[in-house]
Design a protein around this motif. Structure first.
Motif, PDB file in Angstrom:
ATOM      1  N   SER A 121      -5.168   3.240   3.396  1.00  0.00           N
ATOM      2  CA  SER A 121      -6.205   2.805   4.340  1.00  0.00           C
ATOM      3  C   SER A 121      -6.073   3.478   5.704  1.00  0.00           C
ATOM      4  O   SER A 121      -7.037   3.526   6.463  1.00  0.00           O
ATOM      5  CB  SER A 121      -6.186   1.280   4.495  1.00  0.00           C
ATOM      6  OG  SER A 121      -5.004   0.856   5.147  1.00  0.00           O
ATOM      7  N   GLU A 156       0.835  -1.194   0.000  1.00  0.00           N
ATOM      8  CA  GLU A 156       0.000   0.000   0.000  1.00  0.00           C
ATOM      9  C   GLU A 156       0.874   1.250   0.000  1.00  0.00           C
ATOM     10  O   GLU A 156       1.862   1.326   0.722  1.00  0.00           O
ATOM     11  CB  GLU A 156      -0.910   0.001   1.227  1.00  0.00           C
ATOM     12  CG  GLU A 156      -1.879   1.166   1.199  1.00  0.00           C
ATOM     13  CD  GLU A 156      -2.831   1.164   2.378  1.00  0.00           C
ATOM     14  OE1 GLU A 156      -3.979   1.550   2.160  1.00  0.00           O
ATOM     15  OE2 GLU A 156      -2.421   0.777   3.486  1.00  0.00           O
ATOM     16  N   LEU A 191      -7.243  -4.882   0.454  1.00  0.00           N
ATOM     17  CA  LEU A 191      -7.362  -3.433   0.322  1.00  0.00           C
ATOM     18  C   LEU A 191      -7.698  -3.039  -1.106  1.00  0.00           C
ATOM     19  O   LEU A 191      -7.057  -3.488  -2.059  1.00  0.00           O
ATOM     20  CB  LEU A 191      -6.064  -2.749   0.740  1.00  0.00           C
ATOM     21  CG  LEU A 191      -5.707  -2.856   2.211  1.00  0.00           C
ATOM     22  CD1 LEU A 191      -4.383  -2.159   2.475  1.00  0.00           C
ATOM     23  CD2 LEU A 191      -6.800  -2.261   3.077  1.00  0.00           C
ATOM     24  N   ARG A 220     -13.687   1.320   8.572  1.00  0.00           N
ATOM     25  CA  ARG A 220     -14.657   0.287   8.214  1.00  0.00           C
ATOM     26  C   ARG A 220     -15.803   0.385   9.206  1.00  0.00           C
ATOM     27  O   ARG A 220     -15.578   0.503  10.404  1.00  0.00           O
ATOM     28  CB  ARG A 220     -14.024  -1.103   8.285  1.00  0.00           C
ATOM     29  CG  ARG A 220     -13.036  -1.333   7.164  1.00  0.00           C
ATOM     30  CD  ARG A 220     -12.490  -2.738   7.177  1.00  0.00           C
ATOM     31  NE  ARG A 220     -11.619  -2.921   6.017  1.00  0.00           N
ATOM     32  CZ  ARG A 220     -10.721  -3.875   5.916  1.00  0.00           C
ATOM     33  NH1 ARG A 220     -10.579  -4.757   6.886  1.00  0.00           N
ATOM     34  NH2 ARG A 220      -9.980  -3.977   4.837  1.00  0.00           N
ATOM     35  N   GLY A 237      -8.536   2.837  10.013  1.00  0.00           N
ATOM     36  CA  GLY A 237      -7.379   2.234   9.376  1.00  0.00           C
ATOM     37  C   GLY A 237      -6.116   2.634  10.117  1.00  0.00           C
ATOM     38  O   GLY A 237      -6.187   3.420  11.052  1.00  0.00           O
ATOM     39  N   CYS A 255      -7.673   5.053  -4.639  1.00  0.00           N
ATOM     40  CA  CYS A 255      -7.966   5.269  -3.214  1.00  0.00           C
ATOM     41  C   CYS A 255      -6.707   5.700  -2.476  1.00  0.00           C
ATOM     42  O   CYS A 255      -5.614   5.214  -2.773  1.00  0.00           O
ATOM     43  CB  CYS A 255      -8.503   3.986  -2.580  1.00  0.00           C
ATOM     44  SG  CYS A 255     -10.094   3.478  -3.244  1.00  0.00           S
TER      45      CYS A 255
END
Length: 115
Positions: free
Chosen positions: A47, A13, A73, A52, A65, A44
Motif C-alpha cells: 500500500s 503486508e 488492505l 486513496r 499510502g 497487489c
C-alpha cells in the motif's frame, strides 16, 4: 455469473508466500483458467505504493499510502465465472486453503440483460 473476489490477507503486508504455497497456488490458478472459472487474477503491491482518492461535496482528497488499517488492505483480486454464488464461495474456500487466513469479499459483477 461473474464475481469479483477481493482478498484481504491476515498476514502482515509484504509477507511473501512460502515456496510451497506458490507451487500450490500456481496449480490452482492454471487449473482454474483451463476450466473457465478464473478469468483474471493479480496480487497487489504494498500500500506504500498506492493512494486513496475520495470525493466529498465536489472536492477531492488524495491520501498516499501506506495505509495503517491492515485488515482493510486488498492483497489481490480474482474475477471468476461460476453458475452461482455458492459455487463462487466453494472456489474461494479452495483458494483460501492455500492462501491462508484472511478474508475474501465476493461481489457479483453487474451484467447487462440480453435484449
Amino acid at each position: 455469473m461473474r464475481f469479483l473476489c477481493l482478498y484481504k490477507p491476515a498476514k502482515d503486508e509484504g509477507t511473501p508466500p512460502r515456496q510451497e504455497e506458490m507451487a500450490e497456488m500456481g496449480k490452482l490458478i492454471e487449473e482454474s483458467f483451463k476450466s473457465g472459472i478464473l478469468l483474471a487474477t493479480e496480487g497487489c503491491l504494498p500500500s506504500a505504493l498506492g493512494a486513496r482518492v475520495r470525493k466529498t461535496n465536489g472536492s477531492f482528497k488524495v491520501t498516499d499510502g501506506p495505509f495503517t488499517e491492515a485488515k482493510e488492505l486488498v492483497g489481490g483480486f480474482a474475477l471468476i465465472h461460476t453458475k452461482s454464488k455458492d459455487e463462487a464461495v466453494a472456489f474461494t474456500k479452495k483458494f483460501m486453503n492455500i492462501a491462508g487466513d484472511g478474508e475474501v469479499e465476493i461481489r457479483q459483477v453487474f451484467e447487462q440483460p440480453a435484449k
